[in-house]
Design an enzyme around this catalytic site. Sequence first.
Site, mmCIF file in Angstrom:
data_model
loop_
_atom_site.group_PDB
_atom_site.id
_atom_site.type_symbol
_atom_site.label_atom_id
_atom_site.label_comp_id
_atom_site.label_asym_id
_atom_site.label_seq_id
_atom_site.Cartn_x
_atom_site.Cartn_y
_atom_site.Cartn_z
ATOM 1 C CG ASP A 182 44.143 35.574 43.053
ATOM 2 O OD1 ASP A 182 42.977 35.176 43.222
ATOM 3 O OD2 ASP A 182 44.611 36.576 43.618
ATOM 4 C CG ASP A 240 42.426 42.126 47.517
ATOM 5 O OD1 ASP A 240 42.818 41.014 47.148
ATOM 6 O OD2 ASP A 240 41.597 42.815 46.876
ATOM 7 C CD GLU A 246 46.748 40.784 45.134
ATOM 8 O OE1 GLU A 246 46.602 40.003 44.192
ATOM 9 O OE2 GLU A 246 45.912 41.667 45.404
HETATM 10 C C1 NOJ Z 1 43.216 39.918 44.519
HETATM 11 C C2 NOJ Z 1 42.696 38.679 45.153
HETATM 12 O O1 NOJ Z 1 43.762 37.838 45.482
HETATM 13 C C3 NOJ Z 1 41.722 38.071 44.185
HETATM 14 O O2 NOJ Z 1 41.327 36.786 44.592
HETATM 15 C C4 NOJ Z 1 40.549 39.004 44.051
HETATM 16 O O3 NOJ Z 1 39.675 38.515 43.067
HETATM 17 C C5 NOJ Z 1 40.982 40.411 43.667
HETATM 18 N N1 NOJ Z 1 42.129 40.852 44.391
HETATM 19 C C6 NOJ Z 1 39.905 41.402 43.937
HETATM 20 O O4 NOJ Z 1 39.719 41.564 45.326
#
Ligand code: NOJ
Length: 639
Positions: A415, A282, A343
């Site tokens: 997201d 993440d 990510e």
């Molecule tokens: C990216 C994640 O995919 C998202 O869902 C999250 O709110 C943020 N990072 C913070 O962890």
Amino acid sequence: MNSRPGPLTPRNRVRELYATPLGRDIVDKILLQSGAPGSLVKLAGGLRLSTLERLTRRFTGPGLVDALLGLVNQHTEPVPDGEPSQAWWREAVFYQIYPRSFCDANGDGIGDLRGISSRLDYLAELGVDCLWLSPIFASPNEDMGYDISDYRAVMAEMGTLTDVDELVAGCHQRGMRIILDLVVNHTSARHAWFQQAIADPDGRYGDYYFLREGAPDRPPNNWDSFFSGPAWRWIPEADRWALHLFAAHQMDLNWSNPAVRDEVADIVGWWLDRGVDGFRLDVINYISKPDGLPDGNPFVGRLMEFTGIEHYFYGPQLDEYLRELRRDGFTRPDGSVAVMVGETPGIGVEGARLLSNTSRAELDLVFNFDVLDLPGRTRWHDYRYDLNYLKRFWLSWQQRLRPGDWIALFLDNHDNPRMLSKVGHGDERDPAVRTSIAKLLATLQLTMRGTPFLFQGQELAATNQSFAGLDELRDVESLNRYQELLVAGTAPEAAWAQIMAGARDHARVPIRWGDDQDFGPTAWLPGRDDTPGFTAAEQQAEPDSVWHWYRQLIALRREHPALTRGSFRPVEPGRKDYLAYVRELDGEAWLIEANLSGRPRRRPRHGLVAEPVLGRPAGPTLGPWETIVGRIDAVQQRR
Ligand code: NOJ
Ligand code: CA
């Protein structure tokens, strides 16, 4: 011998800045964000950076060039070509599960691990190779599991460690792999480390986070949180400020403390020992923050919407921390490396190459988010997404890939609103249009060169929801943003329109199974779409469905390596609304053709003839959103 390019100074020219990996990404990002034409780079290429600063200072304020140089001087050499990876993930199809909304085995309205286990046959039949589970660890769920309070425990609603073990074993029995979500830029404020840190800020755990002394009415710097407001929260018990780039209780970890890095490597090893095959990491590009946490440049902040971001989107120690984590956490005793999928919001093509080229031993794959919105648009705009942009974006990526690079191909995740609805922009309410667009997106995602990451529901042509009001939403980001907009004077209707365009909850509603294990009205987040024909049961029963299209495409990929490792050659790339390419390996070639518009389009005369394997035989025109996957016969191909 080539001399190493030295650091850039304000005397260098714009074109020299553009020749550095991060310089190129930053300039491209500014163009994308502002919607300005790419020709600007050529026009301004000869300007000295100091002149640029002088000319633009009126709008940008001082310090922009210095801020830029600090970043790009981290890497002044081009990214190496690298050697191709032979790893399994180059051919795999990943499938992202949002566990809360996948399958609810005990009927409490929240998806759980046993629910996932009960659907492994469904996933194996679809043909996916590796599951990625959004967070399942203990969490107060301020950000739905992305706020972890214990990395070695399972969220009570999801099940137990034994359920995880069973799920991992169930995947492996079916020849599938499974990766989990590693959220280590921050922890929940309820994590024991943070609790101990605030109980004793000068003790061992105080330095696990960014705790800062100061006046309760003046945060230590001007950084913004991604979920509205400042990135700092005053903690009265500790008499300190604490940094949180995300929600108020998602506390940023201090990676410059070696003890934090050791903890993370241990967590990874612990899970690898339990049998998981890797992690999605993440916001992993945010983990390194510069000493002193300097203020962000206000102009960059306005442009990128988040003040401070230039200091941590590719922080000074990022490469070092990733290499160390790969070595100490992801490398198994036998020397094999579990997959690391980063990510990486804000990272452009060259940054992606820096972070994932095989020669650099950092990550394996990264997500690039620039694919998601048209130039000058953001997720909060309500507009029709033009697939000609997706075409341009992916084709330019393909052109820039070197042997040691690979890309993660994705269109949906937890997201973002559904790409199908962005492309359809309402037209997808017609089930036939919905089906055609879904098949088109599937084809492109599964035959382009790269590793596809599907998000649950894509195979069922899931769309956005017509939520009736705020009380139907659960996501902290949307709820905070709505309030922030009202406070800033936006009319409620306009604020709601923004939220509906961008809400993450669109993609987070439960899967519609259409059987006795459906979530029902007590679901933690009920969905509103009830269009007949789009439950899993109905899709599986209909041979022409989106579900079967996905299944067939995935099977084709598995059977024909030309569609995975094969070369990639665009056909008639200049033709608007038309995307075609040839994938080829060892004398086997495939032609993929697509109409990127909702109107019939003439097929160009490229002279390639392919036997359709998916879709109907090609005529002189392609129907609205039509796509064909065909095999080019060997004789023709040699011509
Ligand atoms: C990216 C994640 O995919 C998202 O869902 C999250 O709110 C943020 N990072 C913070 O962890
Ligand atoms: Ca449940």
